[in-house]
Scaffold this active site. Structure first.
Site, PDB file in Angstrom:
ATOM      1  N   GLU A  96     -35.210  18.301  54.619  1.00  0.00           N
ATOM      2  CA  GLU A  96     -35.491  19.049  53.393  1.00  0.00           C
ATOM      3  C   GLU A  96     -36.990  19.253  53.355  1.00  0.00           C
ATOM      4  O   GLU A  96     -37.758  18.300  53.262  1.00  0.00           O
ATOM      5  CB  GLU A  96     -34.999  18.286  52.162  1.00  0.00           C
ATOM      6  CG  GLU A  96     -34.964  19.141  50.902  1.00  0.00           C
ATOM      7  CD  GLU A  96     -36.302  19.235  50.194  1.00  0.00           C
ATOM      8  OE1 GLU A  96     -36.811  20.369  50.066  1.00  0.00           O
ATOM      9  OE2 GLU A  96     -36.847  18.215  49.780  1.00  0.00           O
TER      10      GLU A  96
ATOM     11  N   CYS B  45     -41.789  21.154  46.010  1.00  0.00           N
ATOM     12  CA  CYS B  45     -41.482  22.072  47.106  1.00  0.00           C
ATOM     13  C   CYS B  45     -40.871  23.366  46.597  1.00  0.00           C
ATOM     14  O   CYS B  45     -40.901  24.387  47.289  1.00  0.00           O
ATOM     15  CB  CYS B  45     -40.572  21.410  48.135  1.00  0.00           C
ATOM     16  SG  CYS B  45     -39.077  20.687  47.437  1.00  0.00           S
TER      17      CYS B  45
END
EC number: 1.2.1.71
Length: 487
Positions: free
Chosen positions: A244, A278
């Site tokens: 991720e 993110c």
């Protein structure tokens, strides 16, 4: 110092000393010795020994320990939030929400294992078809610094529920949060060796990632590091690799009625967590013309009033420091490079003190930059791109190797339908910030943003492998035999 947790005991590392610092004050937050390659080997061996017993434990017994962990997190919410704020610089109000999310993930993860994995049966002729799920074995979990409790927890909890054992390597910038979290696991009654903690910097991470006795590696962090891991394991199909990573996320602004709502959601998208999520919007697409001018003026006005302060300030700030003075300096340098390429600052970013991580929320118009670099600047640096048509905005929004999150602020439902069909991202929001996500939905993206969905619900998919069986309780000779067989 006893800062490693191996085989159920706190022990001293035998590697080099290192420390983490409060980015808002430069005070030492944690210090200790890192795990050497030999320490990492002991941690992996401990996890390997513990695997047989942990995976054989009744599912409900495993879940009972994990539920106890969640309850203890809630009891210790303030202490853990303080540890998070001290090491990351994020304000206490936000650190508290991180601890709450850690606890909430447990229930979702248990439900996910039962619904997405677990055991399923279907009758068939002369028997039953059974689908079960088995743990991989020993998995390495690499955690990031921006959510040092919540994001590693998104790997660790479902991995343990599935029956795996874990070796956890946290970010070297947030070792204190990792220790506090593992202490809660210890008090929850996790058996020795099931979860091991190896603290350290780059060499510790390399030793763990290269270890031949891990069966999986679950990583949350930068795309550059994740890409290196992907190359490293390219010839090892036996390793389960869940990545991720980051994003160069677009937010497209339409000509909306409620200007302040659009500005609010843009600020949340770009500057929440000092831009260190993110899923934060990096590129803000603003229409040309009068509405775009009004939007930018209001966006700049509200942004200019955002003050960053230490994590425990009273009153609480919207933004804290970024993770380090070095990270702050890199953001200012990134702004300078964009200006050299033709960008025009609307609100210029400055670093308050070269020893600290404080930078102001900044806005820079990059419309005139030819060949705009496809980079994730991990902080409060909002890049403005002016567009003439909606199709142009979508085309430029998709002009990235990443594909984590994207958002549209628009009153027009038809525009939303077109946007969601054509945008390329794993998280696509309408009239919500780009960093709004649910643990009950997939969290992750396409391209350089990753290859799995490490939310609580979908993490179950990579924490266990399916095992199909055809079973009959009685051994009998078939009534009809294949041609050529004679009994």
């Amino acid at each position: 110092m006893t800062e490693l947790f191996i085989d159920g005991a706190w022990i001293a590392g035998s590697g080099p000393a290192f420390a983490s610092r409060n980015p808002g004050t430069d005070a030492i937050a944690w210090q200790g010795d890192s795990a050497s390659a030999a320490d990492v080997d002991r941690a992996v061996a401990s996890a390997r020994r513990a695997f047989a017993g942990w995976s054989a434990l009744d599912f409900e017994a495993r879940c009972a320990i994990v539920k106890r962990f969640a309850a203890l997190l809630t009891e210790r919410k303030e202490a853990i939030a303080t540890a998070i704020g001290r090491e990351t610089g994020k304000p206490l109000w936000e650190a508290r929400t991180e601890v709450a999310a850690m606890a909430a993930k447990v229930g979702i993860s248990i439900q996910a294992y039962q619904e997405r994995t677990g055991e399923k049966r279907q009758d068939m002729a002369d028997g039953v078809a059974v689908l079960r799920h088995r743990p991989h074995g020993v998995v390495a979990v690499f955690g990031p610094y921006n959510f040092p409790g919540h994001l590693p927890n998104g790997h660790i909890v479902p991995a343990l529920i599935a029956g795996n054992t874990v070796v956890f390597k946290p970010s070297e910038l947030a070792p204190g949060v990792a220790r506090a979290t593992v202490e809660v696991w210890q008090e929850a009654g996790l058996p020795a060796g099931v979860l091991n903690l190896v603290q350290g910097e780059k060499d510790t991470g390399i030793a763990l990632a290269n270890h031949r006795q891990i069966d999986g590696l679950f990583f949350t962090g930068s795309s550059d590091t994740g890409t290196l891991l992907h190359k490293q394991f390219g010839g090892r199909p036996e390793i389960v690799l869940a990545l991720e990573m980051g994003g160069n996320n677009p937010l497209v602004i339409g000509e909306v009625e409620d200007l302040d709502a659009a500005v609010h959601h843009t600020i949340q998208s770009a500057f929440l967590s000092a831009g260190q999520r993110c899923t934060c919007a990096r590129r803000i697409f603003v229409p040309q013309g009068a509405f775009g001018e009004r939007f930018l003026a209001r966006f700049a006005d509200v942004t200019s009033k955002i003050m960053a302060d230490v994590f425990d300030a009273d009153p609480q700030p919207f933004m804290g420091a970024v993770i380090s003075a070095r990270a702050a300096a890199k953001l200012v340098d990134a702004q300078s490079r964009l200006v050299e390429q033709g960008a025009k600052p609307i609100i210029e970013m400055t670093q308050r003190d070269p020893r600290l991580g404080f930078v102001n929320a900044s806005i820079i118009d990059v419309t005139g930059v030819a060949n705009l670099p496809d980079e994730e600047h991990f902080g409060p640096l909002a890049q403005i791109v002016r567009y003439a048509t909606f199709d142009e905005a979508i085309e430029r929004a998709n002009d990235t190797a990443f594909g984590l999150s994207a958002g549209l602020l628009a009153d027009d439902a038809h525009a939303w339908e077109h946007f969601r069909r054509t945008i390329r991202a794993g998280i696509v929001n309408w009239n919500r910030p780009t960093n709004g996500a649910s643990s009950a939905a997939p969290f992750g993206g396409t391209g350089r943003s990753g290859n799995h969905r490490p939310s609580a619900y979908y993490a179950a998919d990579y924490c266990a492998y399916p095992m199909a069986s055809v079973e009959s309780t009685q051994l009998t000779l078939p009534a009809s035999l294949s041609p050529g067989l004679h009994f």
